[in-house]
Design a protein around this motif. Structure first.
Motif, PDB file in Angstrom:
ATOM      1  N   UNK A  37      46.305   2.074  46.151  1.00 39.39           N
ATOM      2  CA  UNK A  37      47.243   2.992  46.787  1.00 39.39           C
ATOM      3  C   UNK A  37      48.581   2.293  47.009  1.00 39.39           C
ATOM      4  N   UNK A  38      49.538   3.044  47.541  1.00 38.42           N
ATOM      5  CA  UNK A  38      50.840   2.446  47.845  1.00 38.42           C
ATOM      6  C   UNK A  38      50.712   1.373  48.920  1.00 38.42           C
ATOM      7  N   UNK A  39      49.707   1.530  49.776  1.00 37.78           N
ATOM      8  CA  UNK A  39      49.380   0.485  50.742  1.00 37.78           C
ATOM      9  C   UNK A  39      48.684  -0.640  49.980  1.00 37.78           C
ATOM     10  N   UNK A  40      49.202  -1.859  50.004  1.00 36.83           N
ATOM     11  CA  UNK A  40      48.604  -2.948  49.213  1.00 36.83           C
ATOM     12  C   UNK A  40      47.156  -3.247  49.587  1.00 36.83           C
ATOM     13  N   UNK A  41      46.737  -2.835  50.780  1.00 42.33           N
ATOM     14  CA  UNK A  41      45.359  -3.081  51.201  1.00 42.33           C
ATOM     15  C   UNK A  41      44.450  -1.882  50.948  1.00 42.33           C
ATOM     16  N   UNK A  42      45.000  -0.815  50.384  1.00 41.58           N
ATOM     17  CA  UNK A  42      44.232   0.414  50.244  1.00 41.58           C
ATOM     18  C   UNK A  42      43.649   0.619  48.859  1.00 41.58           C
ATOM     19  N   UNK A  43      42.455   1.210  48.826  1.00 39.40           N
ATOM     20  CA  UNK A  43      41.776   1.568  47.586  1.00 39.40           C
ATOM     21  C   UNK A  43      41.289   3.007  47.721  1.00 39.40           C
ATOM     22  N   UNK A  44      41.475   3.806  46.672  1.00 38.75           N
ATOM     23  CA  UNK A  44      41.000   5.185  46.680  1.00 38.75           C
ATOM     24  C   UNK A  44      39.866   5.351  45.679  1.00 38.75           C
TER      25      UNK A  44
ATOM     26  N   UNK B 118      38.239   9.306  48.819  1.00 36.60           N
ATOM     27  CA  UNK B 118      37.941   8.430  49.955  1.00 36.60           C
ATOM     28  C   UNK B 118      38.894   7.246  49.913  1.00 36.60           C
ATOM     29  N   UNK B 119      39.635   7.054  50.992  1.00 34.29           N
ATOM     30  CA  UNK B 119      40.523   5.900  51.110  1.00 34.29           C
ATOM     31  C   UNK B 119      39.812   4.819  51.910  1.00 34.29           C
ATOM     32  N   UNK B 120      39.798   3.598  51.376  1.00 34.03           N
ATOM     33  CA  UNK B 120      39.150   2.470  52.039  1.00 34.03           C
ATOM     34  C   UNK B 120      40.089   1.271  52.033  1.00 34.03           C
ATOM     35  N   UNK B 121      39.814   0.337  52.910  1.00 32.42           N
ATOM     36  CA  UNK B 121      40.659  -0.843  53.013  1.00 32.42           C
ATOM     37  C   UNK B 121      39.976  -2.052  52.397  1.00 32.42           C
ATOM     38  N   UNK B 122      40.779  -2.918  51.800  1.00 30.33           N
ATOM     39  CA  UNK B 122      40.250  -4.174  51.263  1.00 30.33           C
ATOM     40  C   UNK B 122      40.248  -5.269  52.317  1.00 30.33           C
ATOM     41  N   UNK B 123      40.768  -4.951  53.511  1.00 29.64           N
ATOM     42  CA  UNK B 123      40.830  -5.938  54.592  1.00 29.64           C
ATOM     43  C   UNK B 123      39.901  -5.533  55.725  1.00 29.64           C
TER      44      UNK B 123
END
Length: 254
Positions: free
Chosen positions: A164-171, A233-238
């Motif tokens: 995602x545009x958020x560097x820590x985000x994964x969709x 589903x949006x998830x965080x890598x952190x």
């Protein structure tokens, strides 16, 4: 004349009602888990002994397998029930989503709802997230099962992984070419025990929502009659990422 914005009040009332229902489900789940799992363990153990000691013909062996599969279905239902009612924090680790999706896709080909005409396509680069592996597997399984069950004989299920545009985000997005949903159904899909399927439990998407909330993410479902359904589903890598909230009826955040 004084006007008051009741939006916040209505949101609080809805949240209170959701928590009240989950508290009731939690109490029920604890009782059911105790009362059902013990007899299931006895049934399973007895069948395994009979299977080992008796000389079974092909028909009897098939019947034994049917009984054990039924036992597994009940155990899986109880596991889902407990996860919905009393989620445990679990241990988080770095997970490669692409590999986990592939594993679930291979496993889901053997369920009774699978049709040979269904095509599953996985796109996107590998993405790593910090999550509980068992819960992520359950989340992917539920999303894929929903997609597979919405397709009659032929159709396509696509799974897309993207940064995602958020560097820590994964969709993670799962889409299908099934029948789609009416607006009134769409507004209730995340409610526990709500289902439009004859054999459905109404727990699949409710558990998806609970897992997403546990991981500080958000989930959004889009659907139209005749145009299929897409769940993102949006998830965080952190692991330290804080929960994200959402307002839309078809979007839920932790």
């Amino acid at each position: 004349m004084i006007f008051h914005d009741l939006t916040a009040v209505k949101k609080m009332e809805a949240e209170y009602e959701k928590n009240r229902r989950l508290a009731f489900v939690g109490e029920m789940a604890a009782v059911l888990a105790h009362e059902i799992r013990n007899p299931l363990a006895s049934i399973s153990g007895s069948i395994q002994v009979l299977r080992k000691d008796l000389q079974l013909n092909a028909a009897d062996e098939r019947l034994m397998s049917i009984i054990l599969r039924g036992k597994d279905q009940i155990e899986n239902f109880m596991k889902d029930f407990l996860l919905l009612a009393r989620p445990s924090p679990g241990t988080k680790e770095t997970i490669e989503l692409r590999g986990l999706v592939n594993d679930v896709v291979e496993a889901i080909r053997y369920v009774s709802d699978w049709h040979e005409g269904i095509r599953v396509e996985l796109t996107g680069d590998d993405a790593r997230i910090s999550a509980n592996r068992a819960e992520m597997r359950q989340l992917i399984w539920n999303l894929l099962m929903n997609a597979v069950q919405s397709i009659s004989e032929e159709g396509a299920v696509s799974v897309c992984l993207a940064r995602t545009s958020d560097p820590d985000g994964v969709t993670l997005r799962v889409s299908d070419t099934g029948a789609g949903m009416r607006k009134d159904v769409l507004q209730r899909v995340f409610e526990p025990f709500y289902t439009t399927r004859e054999r459905g439990t109404g727990l699949g998407l409710a558990i998806v929502r609970r897992i997403v909330e546990n991981h500080g993410g958000r989930v959004r479902l889009e659907s139209e009659p005749g145009r299929g359904t897409s769940v993102a589903v949006w998830l965080s890598s952190r692991p330290e990422k804080k929960p994200v909230t959402a307002d839309a009826a078809s979007e839920v955040g932790g």
